[in-house]
Scaffold this active site. Structure first.
Site, PDB file in Angstrom:
ATOM      1  N   PRO A 176       0.729  -1.199  -0.315  1.00 15.48           N
ATOM      2  CG  PRO A 176      -0.782  -1.562   1.672  1.00 15.48           C
ATOM      3  CD  PRO A 176       0.494  -1.972   1.217  1.00 15.48           C
ATOM      4  CD  GLU A 177       3.316   2.814  -4.221  1.00  5.11           C
ATOM      5  OE1 GLU A 177       2.681   4.398  -4.422  1.00  5.11           O
ATOM      6  OE2 GLU A 177       2.485   1.797  -5.286  1.00  5.11           O
TER       7      GLU A 177
END
Ligand SMILES: [Zn+2]
Length: 271
Positions: free
Chosen positions: A2-3
């Site tokens: 996840p960014e």
């Protein structure tokens, strides 16, 4: 992994539901995830009020009463599920917080690379204290970036992934941002003009805002709270598109490897 848009989506969803709840107790099912003394962790979080949930870079920060914070990094496969207390435990549940409102907040993680750090001093917290500014920070300017990259002989894509330079970007958005900016990912970061850097900053904010609007990109493991999916995968232009036609110019998108990570680009649009 996840960014920023994915972590922010999770933070928004947790922030809608959790503040005002008290942690009645906590169960740690996988010890490697909770850093430091597990007994102390359980003892300290017990009866604490969850006051606020925030994001810094790719970290999720739970502010608890009495000035304690739980700092979470989801790494590869971490996710949160908020369910009634009666829900049956599932195979990948790793940390469970029983809440005063008869719900439980479950941290689930297939590969167990995620981390929980309990701290009473955020400035001292490992990982957090190394982070550069957020992409929307007024500290992120072309002039400052130019100065910072002067002595860095690294490709621009590698620079964008460096959390000390700007916090929150990862592999997907770095590729998408550089495509939007028309910049080749292999170009040396220190060779870019201030004007080009300001184009990259503009593309970065544009792409991240758009991804936030669609609750992030669910192409592999990322899930929102309660296993909902983001939908920005439908708007990706280069990431994961090797051998497909560029939407701008119909050239073939190519995949290259930089630091053992995949980079996608259009060789015509990104000079
Ligand atoms: Zn193209």
């Amino acid at each position: 992994m996840p960014e920023l848009p994915e972590v922010q989506t999770i933070v928004n969803e947790l922030a809608e539901n959790l503040p005002g709840s008290t942690i009645s107790s906590c169960r740690i099912l996988r010890e490697s995830i909770v850093q430091g003394d597990q007994t102390r962790f359980r003892r300290i979080v017990k009866n604490k009020l969850i006051q606020k949930i925030e994001r810094r870079g790719k970290y999720i920060i739970f502010s608890l009463s009495s000035d304690f914070w739980i700092v979470v990094h989801l790494r590869m496969t971490g996710k949160f599920v908020l369910q009634p207390n009666s829900r049956q435990p599932q195979k990948h549940d790793r940390v469970v917080f029983y809440l005063s409102n008869h719900q439980k907040l479950i941290y689930s993680d297939v590969r167990c690379f995620g981390t929980f750090d309990l701290t009473d001093d955020l400035q001292e917290c490992r990982g957090l204290n190394q982070l550069g500014p957020d992409p929307w920070s007024e500290e992120v300017t072309a002039a400052r970036l130019k100065k910072e990259l002067t002595n860095r002989k690294i490709p621009i894509k590698t620079a964008l992934l460096d959390q000390k330079i700007i916090a929150g970007l990862g592999n997907i958005y770095a590729s998408e941002i550089l495509f939007d900016a028309g910049v080749n990912p292999i170009i040396a970061a220190n060779s870019l003009s201030e004007r080009k850097l300001s184009v990259i900053i503009r593309s970065m904010r544009k792409i991240l805002n758009l991804a936030l609007q669609y609750n992030g990109t669910s192409i592999s493991d990322y899930r929102r709270v309660d296993d909902k999916q983001g939908t920005f995968q439908n708007f990706l232009k280069v990431y994961g598109k090797a051998d497909q036609k560029c939407l701008n110019c119909s050239s073939q998108i190519v995949k290259i490897t930089q630091n053992q990570r995949s980079t996608f680009l259009c060789p015509t649009c990104q000079k």
